[in-house]
Design a protein around this motif. Structure first.
Motif, PDB file in Angstrom:
ATOM      1  N   UNK A 110       0.800  -1.223   0.000  1.00 33.12           N
ATOM      2  CA  UNK A 110       0.000   0.000   0.000  1.00 33.12           C
ATOM      3  C   UNK A 110       0.837   1.278   0.000  1.00 33.12           C
ATOM      4  N   UNK A 111       1.797   1.355   0.879  1.00 27.03           N
ATOM      5  CA  UNK A 111       2.487   2.633   1.084  1.00 27.03           C
ATOM      6  C   UNK A 111       3.193   3.168  -0.168  1.00 27.03           C
ATOM      7  N   UNK A 112       3.930   2.331  -0.896  1.00 26.01           N
ATOM      8  CA  UNK A 112       4.577   2.888  -2.084  1.00 26.01           C
ATOM      9  C   UNK A 112       3.568   3.437  -3.088  1.00 26.01           C
ATOM     10  N   UNK A 155       3.510   8.513   7.607  1.00 22.84           N
ATOM     11  CA  UNK A 155       2.749   7.627   6.720  1.00 22.84           C
ATOM     12  C   UNK A 155       1.330   8.151   6.506  1.00 22.84           C
ATOM     13  N   UNK A 156       0.736   8.579   7.591  1.00 16.68           N
ATOM     14  CA  UNK A 156      -0.627   9.109   7.480  1.00 16.68           C
ATOM     15  C   UNK A 156      -0.671  10.300   6.532  1.00 16.68           C
ATOM     16  N   UNK A 162      -2.219  11.357  -0.933  1.00 15.90           N
ATOM     17  CA  UNK A 162      -2.487  10.555  -2.118  1.00 15.90           C
ATOM     18  C   UNK A 162      -3.829  10.906  -2.745  1.00 15.90           C
ATOM     19  N   UNK A 163      -4.658  11.589  -1.981  1.00 13.89           N
ATOM     20  CA  UNK A 163      -5.952  11.982  -2.511  1.00 13.89           C
ATOM     21  C   UNK A 163      -6.854  10.801  -2.778  1.00 13.89           C
ATOM     22  N   UNK A 164      -6.577   9.702  -2.117  1.00 12.33           N
ATOM     23  CA  UNK A 164      -7.400   8.509  -2.313  1.00 12.33           C
ATOM     24  C   UNK A 164      -7.869   8.022  -0.939  1.00 12.33           C
ATOM     25  N   UNK A 165      -9.156   8.201  -0.702  1.00 13.50           N
ATOM     26  CA  UNK A 165      -9.691   7.840   0.609  1.00 13.50           C
ATOM     27  C   UNK A 165      -9.599   6.351   0.878  1.00 13.50           C
ATOM     28  N   UNK A 166      -9.734   5.553  -0.167  1.00 12.06           N
ATOM     29  CA  UNK A 166      -9.694   4.115   0.049  1.00 12.06           C
ATOM     30  C   UNK A 166      -8.298   3.689   0.475  1.00 12.06           C
ATOM     31  N   UNK A 167      -7.311   4.186  -0.226  1.00 12.60           N
ATOM     32  CA  UNK A 167      -5.944   3.884   0.187  1.00 12.60           C
ATOM     33  C   UNK A 167      -5.695   4.383   1.601  1.00 12.60           C
ATOM     34  N   UNK A 168      -6.144   5.595   1.875  1.00 19.94           N
ATOM     35  CA  UNK A 168      -5.898   6.171   3.198  1.00 19.94           C
ATOM     36  C   UNK A 168      -6.533   5.309   4.283  1.00 19.94           C
ATOM     37  N   UNK A 169      -7.737   4.870   4.017  1.00 18.53           N
ATOM     38  CA  UNK A 169      -8.420   4.085   5.044  1.00 18.53           C
ATOM     39  C   UNK A 169      -7.862   2.659   5.122  1.00 18.53           C
ATOM     40  N   UNK A 220       9.461   2.382  -1.069  1.00 15.81           N
ATOM     41  CA  UNK A 220       9.766   0.954  -1.007  1.00 15.81           C
ATOM     42  C   UNK A 220      11.010   0.700  -0.166  1.00 15.81           C
ATOM     43  N   UNK A 221      12.036   1.488  -0.428  1.00 15.74           N
ATOM     44  CA  UNK A 221      13.262   1.329   0.362  1.00 15.74           C
ATOM     45  C   UNK A 221      12.976   1.546   1.835  1.00 15.74           C
TER      46      UNK A 221
END
Lengths: 241, 241
Positions: A110-112, A155-156, A162-169, A220-221
């Motif tokens: 998710x994070x990358x 991270x938060x 990212x402007x993506x609520x699904x990713x954020x949640x 990623x790193x």
DNA sequence: GGTGGCAAAATTGTCCGACAGTCCGATTAT
DNA sequence: ATAATCGGACTGTCGGACAATTTTGCCACC
């Protein structure tokens, strides 16, 4: 093979009532901010006792569909805040004894991606937050708890950018699980702090310059480092401190 | 600049009690399956009225930390099931009006990774499930609802086979959001069914043969198709049916 | 010893009524 | 118009009550 009948369950009144109200909210018949009738009035409308209404309300309140603004008495319709639901998820995960590896794999997924979209879409304000949190980490290196909080907040902030609520949640619950693992690790692995700071600077720069690919690979790193750190920490003799 | 005081909140008794019990459960002092004392007894122990206890119980019950086995009266300690939790998350997302693009980006981040790990770690039984669900999709092509359910179940089965609870729980809410979008799309785009079936077969094969990379890339193609399908569907004139 | 059946005791879901503390709105005083 | 005041409305909590159902303890029986 498969049963012909399923057991019928007539749910208790408080649950039926909760369901009815929930459906009204989900169906947008009730909007966030709308005040709910008083408990007495609801009891009259549903034809049940106030105690029953209260139990129904408790359900909806813990689902985050109802709530009250501080110091106000009246109940209002609310939409569940991501914070509340994500804490529920991480509690569920914690109780199911997820391993660090499971957590790490999910973060790696998710994070990358979040960083990548953050580079493409971040606003000036979101970048600002990122910079501020990064600075806080550097400032608080001494205080382990504060440092861990800063890492999580970073991270938060990326996920928010990212402007993506699904990713954020999806990402939020991971943070709450990361915190304890990170706390153990950050004190035991000497180079951890420096590497984290380094990664944060690089990620922030990539996001500032809107370089999606760089943001992604740096993230990623960054995450990969956590796995190294965890391996170091767990193979380390206990008495090293 | 920053306030000197923060508003103090003394939480109502029912919430305090819920918190106390929750902490006992999270701290593993109470184990799943353990029966809870009766409401009357709890009321005595906490020194409050039974109504207050009941409201506390409602909170814990909706969090999935307490529950009763069907037809049983006594309340037992439970660990929240992923199903329950994820439905809460997807309700939260639905209420926050996430776009299809947001959903799609998150799926694109998670599902291929899940497929990759599934190829590496799936058990024979999990593979079997995958095959069975795939067959069900092919059988049910006529019935839109059943077909959509089969697609969703396929994703669930892949996530389960990944052997990663965090990924599985991150993925579950996406399914519930996908279903309605997919329902609209699958009827409007003629080639959708064939492409889905094709992808499922390829993904299943890759997982069967433990080819992680293939599983991943086929899943990526599969998900990408959803975006194409969505674009087709939404640019399509309304009156085509 | 184990098992089935049964009556008593306990427990839950729901109701009623009550009261203190607090918030809200209207009224009155400045 | 603004500020102080008052009464009503509402929530949180309490005590008690009762029907329906489950659980338990007990006893006879195989």
């Amino acid at each position: 093979m498969t049963d012909l009948f399923v057991p019928l369950d007539d749910q208790p009144a408080y649950r039926q009532i909760a369901n009815v109200i929930e459906q009204r909210i989900v169906a947008r018949a009730l909007h966030p901010g709308d005040p709910l009738p008083s408990e007495t009035d609801l009891a009259r409308q549903f034809g049940v006792n106030r105690s029953t209404i209260r139990e129904a309300i408790r359900e909806l309140e813990t689902h985050g569909l109802l709530g009250r603004v501080r110091g106000e008495k009246r109940l209002r319709v609310t939409h569940p805040e991501p914070r509340r639901v994500s804490s529920g998820v991480s509690r569920a995960l914690a109780l199911n004894d997820v391993t660090f590896l499971e957590l790490w794999e999910a973060m790696m997924a998710i994070e990358p991606v979040a960083a990548q979209y953050a580079a493409a879409r971040r606003t000036a304000a979101q970048l600002q937050t990122l910079v501020r949190v990064g600075a806080r980490f550097q400032r608080e290196v001494a205080d382990t708890t504060a440092a861990v909080t800063a890492v999580v907040d970073f991270f938060t902030a990326v996920a928010a950018a990212s402007g993506n609520q699904v990713l954020a949640l999806s990402q939020a619950p991971l943070n709450l699980l990361l915190a304890p693992a990170l706390t153990r690790m950050i004190d035991r692995v000497p180079q951890a702090r420096a590497r984290i700071h380094d990664a944060q600077v690089n990620i922030t720069d990539a996001i500032r310059q809107r370089r999606s690919e760089q943001a992604r690979t740096w993230m990623e790193k960054h995450i990969r480092d956590f796995k190294r750190g965890h391996e170091l920490e767990s193979t380390m003799p206990e008495g090293i401190l």
